[in-house]
Design a protein around this motif. Structure first.
Motif, mmCIF file in Angstrom:
data_model
loop_
_atom_site.group_PDB
_atom_site.id
_atom_site.type_symbol
_atom_site.label_atom_id
_atom_site.label_comp_id
_atom_site.label_asym_id
_atom_site.label_seq_id
_atom_site.Cartn_x
_atom_site.Cartn_y
_atom_site.Cartn_z
ATOM 1 N N ILE A 39 38.490 -40.296 22.894
ATOM 2 C CA ILE A 39 37.216 -40.581 23.532
ATOM 3 C C ILE A 39 36.111 -40.094 22.609
ATOM 4 N N SER A 40 35.074 -40.877 22.522
ATOM 5 C CA SER A 40 33.999 -40.543 21.594
ATOM 6 C C SER A 40 33.051 -39.519 22.206
ATOM 7 N N THR A 41 32.349 -38.782 21.362
ATOM 8 C CA THR A 41 31.379 -37.785 21.837
ATOM 9 C C THR A 41 30.195 -38.453 22.527
ATOM 10 N N GLN A 42 29.885 -39.677 22.141
ATOM 11 C CA GLN A 42 28.776 -40.385 22.767
ATOM 12 C C GLN A 42 29.062 -40.671 24.245
ATOM 13 N N VAL A 43 30.318 -41.007 24.530
ATOM 14 C CA VAL A 43 30.702 -41.244 25.928
ATOM 15 C C VAL A 43 30.573 -39.958 26.740
ATOM 16 N N VAL A 44 30.963 -38.832 26.140
ATOM 17 C CA VAL A 44 30.855 -37.547 26.826
ATOM 18 C C VAL A 44 29.396 -37.214 27.099
ATOM 19 N N ARG A 45 28.523 -37.434 26.094
ATOM 20 C CA ARG A 45 27.088 -37.168 26.282
ATOM 21 C C ARG A 45 26.513 -38.036 27.403
ATOM 22 N N ASN A 46 26.879 -39.305 27.433
ATOM 23 C CA ASN A 46 26.377 -40.199 28.475
ATOM 24 C C ASN A 46 26.831 -39.749 29.859
ATOM 25 N N ARG A 47 28.086 -39.285 29.928
ATOM 26 C CA ARG A 47 28.602 -38.816 31.208
ATOM 27 C C ARG A 47 27.876 -37.562 31.672
ATOM 28 N N MET A 48 27.627 -36.633 30.774
ATOM 29 C CA MET A 48 26.893 -35.408 31.117
ATOM 30 C C MET A 48 25.474 -35.734 31.559
ATOM 31 N N LYS A 49 24.857 -36.663 30.866
ATOM 32 C CA LYS A 49 23.495 -37.071 31.234
ATOM 33 C C LYS A 49 23.475 -37.702 32.624
ATOM 34 N N SER A 50 24.503 -38.513 32.927
ATOM 35 C CA SER A 50 24.584 -39.141 34.252
ATOM 36 C C SER A 50 24.748 -38.104 35.359
ATOM 37 N N VAL A 51 25.588 -37.096 35.114
ATOM 38 C CA VAL A 51 25.792 -36.039 36.116
ATOM 39 C C VAL A 51 24.509 -35.248 36.349
ATOM 40 N N LYS A 52 23.769 -34.953 35.290
ATOM 41 C CA LYS A 52 22.497 -34.227 35.431
ATOM 42 C C LYS A 52 21.492 -35.045 36.233
ATOM 43 N N ASN A 53 21.457 -36.354 36.008
ATOM 44 C CA ASN A 53 20.537 -37.210 36.759
ATOM 45 C C ASN A 53 20.901 -37.223 38.244
ATOM 46 N N ILE A 54 22.206 -37.244 38.532
ATOM 47 C CA ILE A 54 22.641 -37.205 39.927
ATOM 48 C C ILE A 54 22.247 -35.877 40.574
ATOM 49 N N GLN A 55 22.345 -34.782 39.827
ATOM 50 C CA GLN A 55 21.937 -33.476 40.356
ATOM 51 C C GLN A 55 20.451 -33.448 40.675
ATOM 52 N N LYS A 56 19.630 -34.050 39.812
ATOM 53 C CA LYS A 56 18.187 -34.098 40.059
ATOM 54 C C LYS A 56 17.874 -34.903 41.313
ATOM 55 N N ILE A 57 18.565 -36.040 41.478
ATOM 56 C CA ILE A 57 18.332 -36.876 42.655
ATOM 57 C C ILE A 57 18.756 -36.142 43.929
ATOM 58 N N THR A 58 19.894 -35.459 43.877
ATOM 59 C CA THR A 58 20.375 -34.710 45.041
ATOM 60 C C THR A 58 19.416 -33.588 45.408
ATOM 61 N N LYS A 59 18.892 -32.909 44.415
ATOM 62 C CA LYS A 59 17.929 -31.830 44.678
ATOM 63 C C LYS A 59 16.670 -32.381 45.324
ATOM 64 N N ALA A 60 16.197 -33.529 44.845
ATOM 65 C CA ALA A 60 15.006 -34.146 45.438
ATOM 66 C C ALA A 60 15.267 -34.552 46.892
ATOM 67 N N MET A 61 16.457 -35.078 47.166
ATOM 68 C CA MET A 61 16.811 -35.457 48.532
ATOM 69 C C MET A 61 16.861 -34.243 49.455
ATOM 70 N N LYS A 62 17.368 -33.122 48.948
ATOM 71 C CA LYS A 62 17.396 -31.891 49.748
ATOM 72 C C LYS A 62 15.989 -31.423 50.085
ATOM 73 N N MET A 63 15.081 -31.517 49.128
ATOM 74 C CA MET A 63 13.697 -31.087 49.367
ATOM 75 C C MET A 63 13.021 -31.978 50.400
ATOM 76 N N VAL A 64 13.257 -33.284 50.328
ATOM 77 C CA VAL A 64 12.675 -34.204 51.307
ATOM 78 C C VAL A 64 13.232 -33.928 52.700
ATOM 79 N N ALA A 65 14.560 -33.710 52.792
ATOM 80 C CA ALA A 65 15.184 -33.431 54.086
ATOM 81 C C ALA A 65 14.664 -32.124 54.686
ATOM 82 N N ALA A 66 14.495 -31.103 53.847
ATOM 83 C CA ALA A 66 13.976 -29.820 54.338
ATOM 84 C C ALA A 66 12.545 -29.969 54.842
ATOM 85 N N SER A 67 11.740 -30.773 54.145
ATOM 86 C CA SER A 67 10.358 -31.001 54.576
ATOM 87 C C SER A 67 10.318 -31.716 55.925
#
Length: 257
Positions: A39-67
């Motif tokens: 597996i190439s390192t580029q695929v790993v980087r893309n996967r890590m970037k995707s997971v970080k984006n999902i974490q940001k979206i989940t955090k934003a959803m938690k803040m909206v729900a708490a509000s």
């Protein structure tokens, strides 16, 4: 004859090529069996970037729900100042014995909220059994899609009115008063027993029954005495009779609760 010779020569020439490719194929098969893959390192980087984006979206959803939760919790706690004085004035007698009872079950339109909806349904069915009898009539008014779906299975004939999709817009007193007026016009009752979950915290709620009596029963109980007898100690101003005032108080109490 010539075609058969060509086929024979073609097979002979293809055998060395197959022999050359077979070791590669066998090595690929061995790697597949061992679970090893490149597996190439580029695929790993893309996967890590995707997971970080999902974490940001989940955090934003938690803040909206708490509000949203804070806003709804504030409205729920502030609304108690409306119906608590009526409970102190008119009383809350859940064990009163009347001929016509209406159980108003309050539930949500959507699920994924634990035992909130199933609890109010269980309490509503228990009230039905306690208040039903040979000369007594008990009917249901269902608010919310979830309680409607459950109650329609075995209590369809006892349901007088159903209301759904009430939470599409933020609730206010004008909207609730229209709902209360619609219920009062479609059912005859001596006592309304409102079943709901009283909010304590995000993870704790208390199944509660609030009883609203009809003006005739209130006047009858006030004549007998007891807590409702305190109504006679108040002075009535204006041209309204005691029955008319009790009618207004009962309707306003029901909409507030």
């Amino acid at each position: 004859m010539a075609m058969s010779i060509l086929r024979r020569e073609g097979r002979r020439l293809l055998r060395p090529i197959a022999a050359i490719r077979s070791p590669l194929a066998s090595s690929d098969q061995e790697e597949g069996l061992l679970g090893v893959r490149s597996i190439s390192t580029q695929v790993v980087r893309n996967r890590m970037k995707s997971v970080k984006n999902i974490q940001k979206i989940t955090k934003a959803m938690k803040m909206v729900a708490a509000s949203k939760l804070r806003a709804v919790q504030g409205r729920a706690e502030n609304s108690r100042g409306l119906w608590q004085p009526f409970t102190a004035l008119l009383g809350d007698n859940p064990s009163i014995d009347v001929k016509k009872s209406v159980v108003v079950t309050l539930s949500s339109d959507k699920g994924l909220c634990g035992g909130i909806n199933s609890t109010v349904v269980k309490v509503s069915r228990a009230l039905y059994k306690l208040n039903a009898g040979p000369e007594k009539e008990v009917k249901f008014v269902i608010v919310g899609e979830k309680a409607k779906a459950i109650m329609f299975r075995d209590s369809k004939n006892d349901i007088s009115l159903t209301v759904t999709e009430l939470n599409k817009n933020p609730l206010n007193y004008a909207q609730v008063s229209v709902l209360a007026d619609d219920i009062l016009k479609n059912v005859e009752f001596d006592a309304l027993r409102i079943v709901y979950n009283k909010f304590h915290s995000v993870v704790a709620f208390l199944p509660t029954v609030a009883t609203v009596l009809s003006p005739e029963i209130i006047e009858k109980e006030s004549e007998v005495g007891g807590k409702l007898g305190e109504l006679d100690s108040y002075e009535i101003e204006g041209g309204e009779t005691k029955g008319e005032i009790l009618q207004n108080l009962a309707e306003f109490q029901f909409s507030c609760v």
